[in-house]
Every structure is written in structure tokens, then in C-alpha cells.
Design an enzyme around this catalytic site. Structure first.
Site, PDB file in Angstrom:
ATOM      1  N   LYS A 178       0.848  -1.194   0.000  1.00 17.14           N
ATOM      2  CA  LYS A 178       0.000   0.000   0.000  1.00 17.14           C
ATOM      3  C   LYS A 178       0.878   1.235   0.000  1.00 17.14           C
ATOM      4  O   LYS A 178       1.952   1.252   0.627  1.00 17.14           O
ATOM      5  CB  LYS A 178      -0.902   0.037   1.242  1.00 17.14           C
ATOM      6  CG  LYS A 178      -1.717   1.328   1.367  1.00 17.14           C
ATOM      7  CD  LYS A 178      -2.408   1.450   2.721  1.00 17.14           C
ATOM      8  CE  LYS A 178      -3.031   2.846   2.869  1.00 17.14           C
ATOM      9  NZ  LYS A 178      -3.702   3.026   4.158  1.00 17.14           N
ATOM     10  N   GLU A 223      -8.348  12.304  12.964  1.00 14.13           N
ATOM     11  CA  GLU A 223      -7.489  11.176  13.357  1.00 14.13           C
ATOM     12  C   GLU A 223      -6.503  11.579  14.449  1.00 14.13           C
ATOM     13  O   GLU A 223      -5.563  12.346  14.206  1.00 14.13           O
ATOM     14  CB  GLU A 223      -6.730  10.640  12.140  1.00 14.13           C
ATOM     15  CG  GLU A 223      -6.045   9.315  12.387  1.00 14.13           C
ATOM     16  CD  GLU A 223      -5.787   8.535  11.110  1.00 14.13           C
ATOM     17  OE1 GLU A 223      -5.262   7.423  11.206  1.00 14.13           O
ATOM     18  OE2 GLU A 223      -6.138   9.026  10.020  1.00 14.13           O
TER      19      GLU A 223
END
Length: 423
Positions: A178, A223
Site C-alpha cells: 500500500k 485522526e
């Protein structure tokens, strides 16, 4: 950082609730970490240091320890954010040309759990042995507001497609699993704009996020990279995103599609596993790992503009560790970098045609008591002293990604800062 460190005198006292905290910060360079109206804001600057390179967070941690050890601190509030506090923002990449900073304000005004307080900080040599007359800073008059549109940056749609396609080819070749590819958007605020207007709009529209402003880096992050209160550690991992629907039916469909998406589930799993490995590796006695828990399954987090897959991680701070140890261990998470970490970060430096600066880096505060809150600097922008604005948004590329979908995903992620700038 080689300059001699100052000796600071710090005094904190409890106060009656002062109302909106944001009004006590600087109009042109606000210093803010707030959620649902609570948190801390700073005003002025007593001390500031900049750091760079691979050791930037470790160097900041070492300097902070020295600064705390030399300070004279009286804290009558004894809540998270009281006492000696520094605000910081670190670059995403060790290769960035931007500065990673740690700074101590002259004033900190905060509210936590119903307790309001003010901290005043000065150089000990300036006041001798006399006590500080601790008081709230003056509230600056409301300045000019502005409305601007963000335009395309150097990462055009075609360049973004090329970067995504190259990433997919490297994933297929087994180079990494990723990688996060971002794009930029740019604009220009009038230099004397009161930037508290921007922060206020972000906080009002996105109350469930952490509204941050440090050294010109401004945004509303969903976040939390890591928070330490006492010895309790908490982190929130977000990876996997879909825009909210325009109608109730469309929104329910988007929620269900995200929950069922193999691509987003895989992306999220990489991010959670990376965070758990990073935190667990900190403690050789397994003290933190033994108490470390993550949400058994990701939950769906609703923000005004997007749905996220989210997981919360909780644990206990290892003996001898500080929150800046955790910041260093966790950054960059797989949610904003990739997997494996080192290879993905090298690919980002190669594939993105810009310096991310502090985008997706840690931003937050640390106290002399060891508490702190550090978010990942998302849904925001770098705003230079002359008003130049550079916003960023990215998406995780995995084997099943599609270039058009990835470009479309960045739109809702840019929306919070773009809408706030638009007024």
C-alpha cells in the site's frame, strides 16, 4: 538545535470559565488544539526551536526534556494541558525542506473536564525571583475575514493518474502492499486576514474532529495519532473512506458500501496492524503490548462530508517513555504513508511532485507532566505568513484501487479546508 536553553518560570491558576477559548489566541498566527470547545490555545512565544532530518522528533524530545528539567513550574490546576506546555508540528518526511517546530507560548488558556485555567510563562531572568501576576491575555479585536477559492496545484489530475498507475504497477511487482498518494490545491489569503475566522468555521462544522493550528498549519483532523492522559494511551486509526450521500437513502447506501468494501477493509487492516506493531515495539518488557487493545472490528465514523472506517487503540504508557516516544514510533502510520513503511515513504518522495511539508505529519501539544495530544495533520493546509495557502488530500492505493476513484476520494477530503476558506 544548539542554542543554550532558557530557564522558564511557569505559573498556572484556575479561573472562572472564560467562554470561547479561540478569542484568546493570535489573529494572524493562532495556536490551537480544541475539540467540542475544550482543549488549549496559546498566545505569544517565549521559546521556539526548529528541527529537521530523520532525528527531528527524537531531537525535539531531548530538548523538551532539558527545557522541562530547567523550568520552575507552579501548577494550581493539575489537569491535562496545565503547567508548562509546548505546541509542535513535524514534517511528514525526513527529507522535507520545511521546519519541524516546537514552541512555548507566553500564555496558555485551557478548559478540561469543567476546569478552566490560564498559564503564564516567561524567562526566569526577566522576572528574577518575583512571582508572576498571572492573568488572561488581552483579547485581540476581530480582524478582517476573507473568502477564497482553492485552485489546482502541481499534482494535476493527469499527474495523479500517472502516480496511481505507477503505484499499482509496483504493488503488482511486490515492491509494497500500500502507498498513499496525495494531491495539492493552492490559494492566496490577504496577508492580514484574521485566521481565527477559519479555525472557528472548521470547529463549528466539524465538532467531532480535533481543530488544530500550529505555526501556520491549520485544519480539522478526524485522526488522533496518539493521546496520553496520565499513563493511559489512546489512538484512533482511520483508513477507508467514502463520501456521504446527498439523501438519506444515498447516505445509507454509502455507509453499507464502505462496510462491505474489500478494498477499504484491506487498507484499514494495514493501518491498524502497523499502529499495533509500532506501539508494541516500544516496550521491551511487553508492558504496553499486554494492555494494548484495538476495536475487534472497525466501526463506521460519520463526519459531515465522509464516512470512515475507524478503529480505536488503547493501552498503557511504558515506564520511562513519553508521548513524543509514541509520536516517533507511530509516525508515519500506514493510513498516511503505506506498507511496508520505509519503502512506501521512499515511493511517495519519488511519485509526488511536491514537498508535503507538515501535511499528514504529527501536530499537537506536550506538557511537562507528560500529557499530550497529537493528531495527524489532515483536512487542512499550510498557510504562510504572506497568506499563501497549500492544502493537501490523499488516498491509499492498494492492489484493487482505481485511479478515477482515488482522485474522486480526494475531493471530500479537501472539502473541510476548502469550504472554510470559502467562508
Amino acid at each position: 538545535m544548539t542554542a543554550k536553553l532558557p530557564h522558564l518560570r511557569v505559573r498556572t491558576r484556575r479561573i472562572d470559565d472564560p467562554g470561547e477559548l479561540l478569542r484568546f489566541t493570535d489573529p494572524l498566527s493562532p495556536t490551537v488544539m480544541l475539540r467540542r470547545g475544550d482543549g488549549v490555545v496559546g498566545r505569544g512565544c517565549v521559546w521556539r526551536a526548529s528541527f529537521s532530518g530523520p532525528s527531528r522528533i527524537a531531537d525535539a524530545r531531548a530538548v523538551w526534556r532539558e527545557l522541562v528539567a530547567a523550568a520552575e513550574i507552579t501548577d494550581d490546576a493539575q489537569v491535562p494541558g496545565s503547567g508548562l506546555v509546548a505546541f509542535g508540528a513535524f514534517t511528514f518526511s525526513a527529507a522535507s525542506g520545511a521546519a519541524s517546530v516546537l514552541s512555548v507560548p507566553e500564555f496558555v488558556v485551557g478548559r478540561r473536564g469543567g476546569v478552566a485555567f490560564v498559564t503564564q510563562i516567561c524567562l526566569l531572568d526577566e522576572v528574577g525571583r518575583a512571582d508572576l501576576d498571572v492573568h488572561l491575555p488581552e483579547v485581540a479585536a476581530v480582524g478582517a475575514d476573507a473568502s477564497i477559492e482553492l485552485g489546482e496545484g502541481v499534482m494535476t489530475r493527469e499527474r495523479h493518474r500517472t502516480a496511481v498507475d505507477e503505484s499499482l504497477a509496483r504493488i503488482a511487482a511486490g515492491e509494497f502492499e500500500k502507498v498513499v498518494i496525495a494531491r495539492d490545491a493552492v490559494g492566496q489569503l490577504p496577508a492580514r486576514t484574521d485566521r481565527r475566522h477559519l479555525v472557528r468555521r472548521l470547529a463549528a462544522i466539524y465538532p467531532e474532529t480535533w481543530t488544530y493550528a500550529v505555526d501556520g498549519l491549520v485544519g480539522a483532523s478526524p485522526e488522533m495519532l496518539v493521546r496520553v492522559l496520565g499513563r493511559e494511551v489512546a489512538a484512533r486509526v482511520l483508513a477507508g473512506t467514502l463520501p456521504r450521500g446527498a439523501t438519506d437513502a444515498a447516505d445509507a447506501a454509502a455507509r453499507a458500501a464502505l462496510a462491505a468494501s474489500p478494498k477499504n477493509q484491506v487498507e484499514h487492516r494495514y493501518a491498524v496492524e502497523s499502529a499495533l506493531r509500532s506501539l508494541g515495539a516500544l516496550d521491551s518488557h511487553d508492558d504496553l503490548q499486554s494492555g494494548l487493545t484495538a476495536s475487534p472490528e472497525p466501526f463506521l465514523l460519520a463526519l459531515p462530508n465522509v464516512w470512515h472506517l475507524a478503529s480505536d487503540i488503547r493501552g498503557t504508557l511504558p515506564s520511562g517513555a513519553s508521548i513524543l516516544d509514541l509520536v516517533e514510533a507511530l509516525h508515519p502510520t500506514a493510513a498516511v504513508g503505506g506498507t511496508p513503511r520505509g519503502i512506501a515513504i521512499a515511493a511517495i518522495d519519488e511519485l509526488e511532485p511536491f514537498d508535503r511539508r507538515r501535511y499528514a505529519g504529527p501536530a499537537g501539544w506536550v506538557s511537562s507532566a507528560g500529557d499530550g495530544e497529537w493528531v495527524i495533520a489532515l483536512r487542512g493546509a499550510e498557510i504562510d505568513a504572506d497568506g499563501a495557502v497549500t492544502a493537501f488530500a490523499g488516498g491509499g492505493i492498494v492492489a484493487s484501487s482505481d485511479a478515477d476513484d482515488e482522485w474522486a476520494e480526494t475531493g471530500p477530503k479537501l472539502a473541510p479546508i476548502a469550504d472554510a476558506l470559502r467562508g
